[in-house]
Design an enzyme around this catalytic site. Structure first.
Site, PDB file in Angstrom:
ATOM      1  N   CYS A 114       0.817  -1.218   0.000  1.00 15.16           N
ATOM      2  CA  CYS A 114       0.000   0.000   0.000  1.00 15.16           C
ATOM      3  C   CYS A 114       0.850   1.267   0.000  1.00 15.16           C
ATOM      4  O   CYS A 114       0.405   2.312  -0.465  1.00 15.16           O
ATOM      5  CB  CYS A 114      -0.917  -0.002   1.209  1.00 15.16           C
ATOM      6  SG  CYS A 114      -1.961  -1.464   1.216  1.00 15.16           S
ATOM      7  N   HIS A 259      -3.959   6.818   1.200  1.00 13.84           N
ATOM      8  CA  HIS A 259      -4.147   5.486   0.608  1.00 13.84           C
ATOM      9  C   HIS A 259      -5.542   5.016   0.986  1.00 13.84           C
ATOM     10  O   HIS A 259      -5.961   5.123   2.128  1.00 13.84           O
ATOM     11  CB  HIS A 259      -3.082   4.527   1.130  1.00 13.84           C
ATOM     12  CG  HIS A 259      -3.447   3.092   0.933  1.00 13.84           C
ATOM     13  ND1 HIS A 259      -3.737   2.583  -0.299  1.00 13.84           N
ATOM     14  CD2 HIS A 259      -3.604   2.071   1.825  1.00 13.84           C
ATOM     15  CE1 HIS A 259      -4.062   1.301  -0.169  1.00 13.84           C
ATOM     16  NE2 HIS A 259      -3.984   0.967   1.105  1.00 13.84           N
ATOM     17  N   ASN A 289      -9.913  -1.167  -2.133  1.00 13.47           N
ATOM     18  CA  ASN A 289      -8.486  -0.934  -1.878  1.00 13.47           C
ATOM     19  C   ASN A 289      -7.681  -1.518  -3.035  1.00 13.47           C
ATOM     20  O   ASN A 289      -7.612  -2.737  -3.181  1.00 13.47           O
ATOM     21  CB  ASN A 289      -8.131  -1.614  -0.547  1.00 13.47           C
ATOM     22  CG  ASN A 289      -6.658  -1.501  -0.186  1.00 13.47           C
ATOM     23  OD1 ASN A 289      -5.825  -1.129  -1.014  1.00 13.47           O
ATOM     24  ND2 ASN A 289      -6.339  -1.838   1.054  1.00 13.47           N
TER      25      ASN A 289
HETATM   26  O1  UT7 Z   1      -4.404  -1.492   2.649  1.00 14.56           O
HETATM   27  C1  UT7 Z   1      -3.791  -2.472   3.410  1.00 14.56           C
HETATM   28  C2  UT7 Z   1      -4.029  -2.243   4.803  1.00 14.56           C
HETATM   29  N1  UT7 Z   1      -5.273  -2.836   5.220  1.00 14.56           N
HETATM   30  C3  UT7 Z   1      -6.046  -2.162   6.031  1.00 14.56           C
HETATM   31  O2  UT7 Z   1      -5.758  -1.028   6.340  1.00 14.56           O
HETATM   32  C4  UT7 Z   1      -7.224  -2.867   6.620  1.00 14.56           C
HETATM   33  C5  UT7 Z   1      -7.438  -2.423   8.025  1.00 14.56           C
HETATM   34  N2  UT7 Z   1      -8.474  -3.164   8.699  1.00 14.56           N
HETATM   35  C6  UT7 Z   1      -9.781  -3.037   8.379  1.00 14.56           C
HETATM   36  O3  UT7 Z   1     -10.122  -2.302   7.470  1.00 14.56           O
HETATM   37  C7  UT7 Z   1     -10.791  -3.784   9.220  1.00 14.56           C
HETATM   38  O4  UT7 Z   1     -10.138  -4.448  10.248  1.00 14.56           O
HETATM   39  C8  UT7 Z   1     -11.651  -4.790   8.407  1.00 14.56           C
HETATM   40  C9  UT7 Z   1     -12.599  -4.030   7.511  1.00 14.56           C
HETATM   41  C10 UT7 Z   1     -10.790  -5.720   7.615  1.00 14.56           C
HETATM   42  C11 UT7 Z   1     -12.492  -5.627   9.368  1.00 14.56           C
HETATM   43  O5  UT7 Z   1     -13.278  -4.788  10.171  1.00 14.56           O
HETATM   44  P1  UT7 Z   1     -13.313  -4.991  11.745  1.00 14.56           P
HETATM   45  O6  UT7 Z   1     -14.260  -4.020  12.259  1.00 14.56           O
HETATM   46  O7  UT7 Z   1     -11.890  -4.933  12.244  1.00 14.56           O
HETATM   47  O8  UT7 Z   1     -13.914  -6.440  11.895  1.00 14.56           O
HETATM   48  P2  UT7 Z   1     -13.279  -7.726  12.571  1.00 14.56           P
HETATM   49  O9  UT7 Z   1     -12.192  -8.301  11.725  1.00 14.56           O
HETATM   50  O10 UT7 Z   1     -12.968  -7.425  14.005  1.00 14.56           O
HETATM   51  O11 UT7 Z   1     -14.508  -8.707  12.524  1.00 14.56           O
HETATM   52  C12 UT7 Z   1     -15.730  -8.427  13.206  1.00 14.56           C
HETATM   53  C13 UT7 Z   1     -16.743  -9.494  12.864  1.00 14.56           C
HETATM   54  C14 UT7 Z   1     -16.206 -10.902  13.019  1.00 14.56           C
HETATM   55  O12 UT7 Z   1     -17.248 -11.715  13.494  1.00 14.56           O
HETATM   56  P3  UT7 Z   1     -17.324 -12.100  15.065  1.00 14.56           P
HETATM   57  O13 UT7 Z   1     -16.048 -12.823  15.354  1.00 14.56           O
HETATM   58  O14 UT7 Z   1     -17.440 -10.791  15.793  1.00 14.56           O
HETATM   59  O15 UT7 Z   1     -18.549 -12.950  15.135  1.00 14.56           O
HETATM   60  C15 UT7 Z   1     -15.879 -11.303  11.610  1.00 14.56           C
HETATM   61  O16 UT7 Z   1     -15.938 -12.701  11.417  1.00 14.56           O
HETATM   62  O17 UT7 Z   1     -17.123  -9.365  11.494  1.00 14.56           O
HETATM   63  C16 UT7 Z   1     -16.956 -10.618  10.842  1.00 14.56           C
HETATM   64  N3  UT7 Z   1     -16.605 -10.357   9.453  1.00 14.56           N
HETATM   65  C17 UT7 Z   1     -17.521 -10.175   8.492  1.00 14.56           C
HETATM   66  N4  UT7 Z   1     -18.879 -10.189   8.516  1.00 14.56           N
HETATM   67  C18 UT7 Z   1     -19.526  -9.941   7.364  1.00 14.56           C
HETATM   68  C19 UT7 Z   1     -15.386 -10.250   8.898  1.00 14.56           C
HETATM   69  N5  UT7 Z   1     -15.480  -9.978   7.587  1.00 14.56           N
HETATM   70  C20 UT7 Z   1     -16.816  -9.937   7.305  1.00 14.56           C
HETATM   71  C21 UT7 Z   1     -17.551  -9.690   6.135  1.00 14.56           C
HETATM   72  N6  UT7 Z   1     -18.898  -9.714   6.208  1.00 14.56           N
HETATM   73  N7  UT7 Z   1     -16.954  -9.438   4.952  1.00 14.56           N
END
Ligand code: UT7
Length: 333
Positions: A114, A259, A289
């Site tokens: 990135c 980014h 992204n």
């Molecule tokens: O450019 C490269 C750098 N990358 C980034 O900057 C990404 C940075 N991180 C993020 O953008 C976020 O962490 C994400 C968007 C990837 C995830 O969001 P989050 O709020 O951190 O969610 P999480 O990973 O803590 O997951 C929360 C819940 C989980 O379920 P439980 O364990 O709470 O039951 C996940 O399994 O959301 C679930 N989950 C989803 N649900 C529906 C994860 N992905 C999905 C999805 N749809 N696509």
């Protein structure tokens, strides 16, 4: 000491629009979750019969050249940022050189994810400042879609990434364009956002593809919340570093182009620096992204929309795999 400035910007995104609804049909996710957590409404996926990283970059290059009123033959070096090259090796720089019909100019590949475009811009800026080259083509381009795990197992990354390419033409100039660039890394977190294979860290037997039974190591592994937490801190630090280096303040920023990793990260930075809505450019809603492609695509679109004007102070900032993070301040001229 010479200076460098951006004289042309271009971008290309594949035609195929993939909505959140379409992804919801492939995995357990939904439009509300994706919009709430990331801000993404749709992204572009390539047509594998038509698009490659190099030919998307070539299309972006032609747009940038036209805007700069330059010919392909004016380019004397290529710096190509991508983590999704067409081949494992050689990198996409040489494929772009071939595609553009440039005979033997050098082509350098940058693999800083990135932050890749800012690393590439910084490298090109340094080459120009030494007098080594006069007109450098700087590319950020990615094809993420064909590597995504489009099942529920891969949903935390599959909904985020998209494909696309951006190009900037950097030229030697009497006026200061690129004021400074700032590059950082912290390899302690390398495995928090990475693709393991086809890597050389495996012993011989395991490096034979037919021996690898679990192919998940070819997919993006991301500890999303850890990346998020580091991103907001490092984005802020590296923007401050750039401002301080140039004796400027947040009030001097005319346009911040972060980014496009997650709209929530951009909004956090916007709030932290108390920037008005028209001082931050986001297009993650439309493209997701696109890793190294995201900043040059956004810059090119912002320019096309008249949001980058002469004498504006443009701030670029990125954070991603490595971890690596970077910023650049540009006085538009
Ligand atoms: O450019 C490269 C750098 N990358 C980034 O900057 C990404 C940075 N991180 C993020 O953008 C976020 O962490 C994400 C968007 C990837 C995830 O969001 P989050 O709020 O951190 O969610 P999480 O990973 O803590 O997951 C929360 C819940 C989980 O379920 P439980 O364990 O709470 O039951 C996940 O399994 O959301 C679930 N989950 C989803 N649900 C529906 C994860 N992905 C999905 C999805 N749809 N696509």
């Amino acid at each position: 000491m010479l200076n460098s400035k951006i004289v042309g910007l271009g971008h290309y995104v594949p035609e195929r629009v993939v909505t959140n609804e379409e992804l919801s049909g492939m995995m357990d996710t939904n439009n509300e979750w994706i919009i709430e957590r990331t801000g993404i409404e749709q992204r572009r996926f390539i047509d594998p019969a038509k698009d490659t990283v190099a030919n998307m970059a070539a299309k972006a290059t032609h747009m940038a050249l036209e805007r700069a009123n330059l010919e392909v033959s004016d380019i004397d070096f290529i710096v190509f940022a991508t983590i999704t090259p067409d081949y494992f090796f050689p990198g996409s720089g040489v494929l772009l050189q071939r595609e553009l019909g440039l005979e033997s100019i050098g082509a350098l590949d940058i693999r800083n994810a990135c932050s890749g475009f800012i690393y590439a811009l910084s490298t090109a800026d340094a080459f120009i400042k030494t007098g080594m080259y006069k007109t450098i083509l700087v590319i950020g381009a990615e094809i993420q879609s064909t590597a995504l795990d489009l099942t529920t197992r891969g949903r935390n990354t599959a909904v985020i990434f998209g494909d696309g390419a951006g190009a900037a033409i950097l030229q030697a100039s009497d006026h200061k364009g690129v004021l400074s660039t700032h590059l950082h890394s912290d390899g302690r977190f390398a495995e928090e956002l990475y693709v393991k294979d086809p890597g050389s860290s495996r012993p011989h037997a395991e490096r034979q593809p037919e021996q690898i039974l679990d192919t998940s190591s070819f997919k993006v592994h991301m500890n999303g919340s850890m990346v998020f937490k580091h991103a907001v801190v490092r984005f802020s630090e590296v923007i401050m570093e750039a401002l301080e280096k140039n004796n400027l303040t947040k009030d001097d920023i005319d346009l911040l182009i972060p980014h496009q990793a997650n709209l929530r990260i951009s909004q956090f930075i916007q709030k932290k620096f108390e920037l008005a809505d028209d001082k931050v450019y986001n297009n993650i809603m439309r493209y997701g992204n696109t890793t190294a492609g995201s900043i040059p695509i956004a810059m090119s679109e912002a320019f096309g929309e008249g949001k980058i004007k002469p004498n504006d102070l443009i701030c670029l900032a990125a954070f991603g795999s490595g971890f690596t993070w970077a910023s650049a301040l540009i006085r538009w001229s």
